[in-house]
Design a protein around this motif. Structure first.
Motif, PDB file in Angstrom:
ATOM      1  N   VAL A 188       3.411  15.452  25.756  1.00 61.74           N
ATOM      2  CA  VAL A 188       4.673  14.878  26.761  1.00 61.74           C
ATOM      3  C   VAL A 188       5.890  15.656  26.615  1.00 61.74           C
ATOM      4  O   VAL A 188       6.576  15.586  25.619  1.00 61.74           O
ATOM      5  CB  VAL A 188       5.019  13.474  26.526  1.00 61.74           C
ATOM      6  N   ASN A 189       6.131  16.843  27.341  1.00 59.16           N
ATOM      7  CA  ASN A 189       7.001  17.898  27.065  1.00 59.16           C
ATOM      8  C   ASN A 189       8.445  17.375  27.437  1.00 59.16           C
ATOM      9  O   ASN A 189       8.635  16.131  27.958  1.00 59.16           O
ATOM     10  CB  ASN A 189       6.793  19.263  27.691  1.00 59.16           C
TER      11      ASN A 189
ATOM     12  N   GLU B  73       9.019  24.412  29.981  1.00 62.15           N
ATOM     13  CA  GLU B  73       9.238  23.047  30.105  1.00 62.15           C
ATOM     14  C   GLU B  73      10.371  22.679  30.983  1.00 62.15           C
ATOM     15  O   GLU B  73      10.287  21.898  32.088  1.00 62.15           O
ATOM     16  CB  GLU B  73       9.501  22.232  28.846  1.00 62.15           C
TER      17      GLU B  73
ATOM     18  N   ASN C 103       1.853  17.591  32.178  1.00 62.52           N
ATOM     19  CA  ASN C 103       3.223  17.714  32.538  1.00 62.52           C
ATOM     20  C   ASN C 103       3.617  18.438  33.820  1.00 62.52           C
ATOM     21  O   ASN C 103       4.527  18.206  34.678  1.00 62.52           O
ATOM     22  CB  ASN C 103       3.929  18.401  31.444  1.00 62.52           C
ATOM     23  N   SER C 104       2.765  19.400  34.240  1.00 61.75           N
ATOM     24  CA  SER C 104       3.022  19.852  35.522  1.00 61.75           C
ATOM     25  C   SER C 104       2.728  18.990  36.560  1.00 61.75           C
ATOM     26  O   SER C 104       3.399  18.662  37.609  1.00 61.75           O
ATOM     27  CB  SER C 104       1.983  21.188  35.866  1.00 61.75           C
TER      28      SER C 104
ATOM     29  N   ARG D 191      10.814  17.980  29.867  1.00 65.15           N
ATOM     30  CA  ARG D 191      11.045  17.550  31.183  1.00 65.15           C
ATOM     31  C   ARG D 191      10.352  16.116  31.551  1.00 65.15           C
ATOM     32  O   ARG D 191      10.884  15.500  32.077  1.00 65.15           O
ATOM     33  CB  ARG D 191      10.445  18.631  32.290  1.00 65.15           C
ATOM     34  N   SER D 192       9.051  15.937  31.235  1.00 56.17           N
ATOM     35  CA  SER D 192       8.564  14.725  31.463  1.00 56.17           C
ATOM     36  C   SER D 192       9.084  13.635  30.734  1.00 56.17           C
ATOM     37  O   SER D 192       9.163  12.589  31.484  1.00 56.17           O
ATOM     38  CB  SER D 192       6.731  14.743  31.047  1.00 56.17           C
TER      39      SER D 192
ATOM     40  N   GLN E  75      -2.651  10.127  26.138  1.00 52.77           N
ATOM     41  CA  GLN E  75      -2.633   9.987  27.743  1.00 52.77           C
ATOM     42  C   GLN E  75      -3.043   8.713  28.175  1.00 52.77           C
ATOM     43  O   GLN E  75      -2.472   8.083  29.077  1.00 52.77           O
ATOM     44  CB  GLN E  75      -3.800  10.844  28.232  1.00 52.77           C
TER      45      GLN E  75
ATOM     46  N   LEU F 130      10.452  16.590  23.124  1.00 50.33           N
ATOM     47  CA  LEU F 130       8.989  16.393  23.404  1.00 50.33           C
ATOM     48  C   LEU F 130       8.212  15.572  22.282  1.00 50.33           C
ATOM     49  O   LEU F 130       8.876  15.221  21.278  1.00 50.33           O
ATOM     50  CB  LEU F 130       8.465  18.028  23.056  1.00 50.33           C
TER      51      LEU F 130
END
Length: 562
Positions: A49-50, A415, A316-317, A52-53, A117, A112
């Motif tokens: 889970v980077n 990210e 993440n994308s 940005r996420s 998941q 991060l």
């Protein structure tokens, strides 16, 4: 075609489908989420889970829950290479060491994380249920989608038999193998097949070998059971991934007894209690959909792009896809923007996916230097050579090559450094070497800074609303007035309600030595406008006004970023 069962039907209740429903709900838009399976898949796949996420999760109110379910950062910050888990280290990467960790700390209020998941999905599902704007329909298969031009009929089959839902828009978030993209006739660009992997999910106590030197990933290079061990909870939940040839075998050829022996061989012990939970396979590929939209059906997540896992950018994308698409769909459905705004979804998100595929591919290729990939057998043979000089030389070579893999696992630019509308990363944004700082330019994510509001230390990201947010300098009253005019003209109260908006005067919130003004680049008299997805829509340095900038954005006709 004026009677609609729901404004949006989302196909797939994975992380991306649930995130799309959650973002739509933040704007008051109802949806129906159709999932062919009976619930959350307990087999953990993605785990990264980077940054940005985590920032998105912070905005959505689930960052604390995801963080609590994540692997301890002390363990998650280490990557090891070994022959077997019980063997000596061939090389390591420790993210807590060096200046890069400081760059991450300064770049965001979130860091991060590694969270399996299925746990991420659980927290997204809980948030969607608590929100109450989405209807979740498990054990429901989408059989047919008929686009009438001004409406879509979605035929579904579930426990109550077949029925047809009439909707305005469909989001296909059904994953890489869901089938909707192919049924729409959308082709994929890129490398179709790079390899196949078997993924064994198991429970076991590996602490006798991990207690003294815990790690998130352990790459194992040997001739008997090579692969990678991934800690899903830092304790008993693990996955083991290894090369797999579907031309000569299938997951059914791996019963629990065989899988347990594979794990013991990888660990390097004859005595280990292994509880095999599930076995799956997946195809490694680097592909991007030729288009993200066909009529009233839009693709998101793995339905739109697939990357090698080398970089952890897949899920993440997809989450960023959901955030970008969700607010735009809501703006169109609520009467705040014309349908043309949806064309900007592909225009913005597809180039990011193409670059993420490139980055992941380069990482996968570079991993050959440390014995991962098609050359594993050759490297393992050298490590196991009866000639001690050959074995020692190979160990030295791997030890020297491992530190060069760090960008694979630590690429903050991928990210948070991307800029919508830019042909490349913007000047001043983080380079792939991490030697620059985020800059406030149009299309970029709003930079993070700590500010004091009402005696509380908060991030600039915490000041954002689901709609548009204007940051103005202490002397930026004219920009604030223009912003108010823009909203009155563009977002009158109507059946869909108004668009959320906020003005933040930097001066009413305190920051050390004017750092916030400098980071935002607005000075005392400037301003910038932030979109609902946290990216900058307009900057006063452009010389335009927020009214024209906002109008252009919502019409889908905004100029390319500098």
């Amino acid at each position: 075609m004026n009677d609609f069962d729901t404004p949006v039907v989302i196909i797939g209740a994975g992380p991306v489908g649930l995130a799309t429903a959650l973002v739509l709900g933040r704007h008051g838009v109802r949806s129906v989420v159709c999932e062919q399976f009976g619930g959350i898949n307990p087999h953990p796949r993605a785990h990264v889970v980077n940054t940005r996420s985590m920032e998105l999760f912070r905005a959505w109110g689930i960052a604390d829950a995801v963080r609590a379910d994540s692997v301890d950062p002390a363990q998650a910050g280490t990557i090891l290479w070994k022959q077997t888990l019980a063997g000596e280290s061939l090389g390591r990467i420790d993210f807590a060491e060096g200046p890069r960790i400081l760059e991450r700390i300064h770049a965001s209020a979130e860091q991060l994380a590694s969270c399996a998941q299925d746990r991420v999905q659980r927290h997204l599902l809980d948030a969607v249920v608590a929100q109450g704007t989405a209807t979740l329909r498990y054990n429901t298969t989408v059989k047919e989608v008929t686009d009438h031009g001004d409406a879509v009929d979605v035929t579904v089959e579930g426990a109550d038999g077949r029925q047809t839902l009439r909707t305005r828009w469909v989001v296909a978030a059904d994953g890489a193998t869901g089938g909707m993209r192919d049924r729409l006739g959308i082709s994929m660009d890129g490398a179709p097949v790079l390899g196949h992997q078997l993924n064994i999910y198991f429970h076991a106590d590996l602490s006798p070998w991990t207690h003294q030197d815990p790690a998130l990933l352990v790459w194992l290079i040997n001739s008997v059971s090579p692969g990678v061990l991934i800690g899903m909870d830092g304790a008993r939940r693990w996955t083991f991934q290894r090369t797999f040839d579907p031309a000569v075998e299938s997951p059914q050829d791996y019963p629990p007894e065989r899988c347990a022996q594979i794990i013991r061989d990888a660990v390097g012990t004859t005595e280990l209690d292994v509880d095999i939970r599930s076995v799956g396979s997946w195809t490694m590929t680097a592909r991007t959909a030729a288009t993200y939209r066909r009529g009233r059906v839009l693709l998101a997540g793995d339905a739109a792009h697939q990357f090698p896992p080398t970089g952890g950018l897949g899920m993440n994308s997809g989450l960023a896809d959901a955030d970008n698409l969700g607010w735009k769909l809501a703006a169109v459905l609520n009467g705040h923007a014309p349908e043309a705004l949806l064309d900007s979804y592909e225009r913005e998100r597809r180039p990011i996916a193409v670059d993420n595929a490139r980055h992941s591919m380069m990482n996968a290729i570079k991993m050959a230097d440390v014995g991962i990939g098609t050359g594993t057998a050759v490297v393992a043979a050298r490590l196991e050579s009866p000639d001690p000089q050959v074995a020692a030389a190979e160990r030295r070579r791997i030890a020297e090559a491992v530190p060069l893999q760090r960008p694979h696992f630590d690429a903050l630019s991928q990210e948070i450094g991307y800029v919508y509308g830019a042909a490349r990363w913007a000047d001043g944004a983080l380079s792939s070497d991490g030697d620059r700082t985020p800059t406030a330019v149009r299309g970029a994510r709003l930079p993070h800074a700590w500010v004091e509001r009402g005696g509380e230390l908060v991030s600039t990201h915490d000041l954002l609303v689901p709609g548009f947010t204007l940051f103005a300098g202490p002397g930026g009253a004219a920009w604030a007035d223009a912003f108010a005019v823009a909203f009155e003209e563009l977002f009158p109260e109507g059946p869909g309600g108004g668009m959320a908006q906020r003005t933040v005067v930097v001066g009413d919130v305190a920051s050390a030595d004017g750092a916030c003004l400098d980071l935002l680049g607005i000075g005392a008299d400037g301003a910038l406008l932030v979109r609902p997805d946290g990216h900058i829509a307009w900057h006063s340095a452009e010389g335009s006004a927020p009214v024209s900038a906002l109008t252009g954005l919502l019409r889908g006709a905004e100029r390319p970023a500098r």
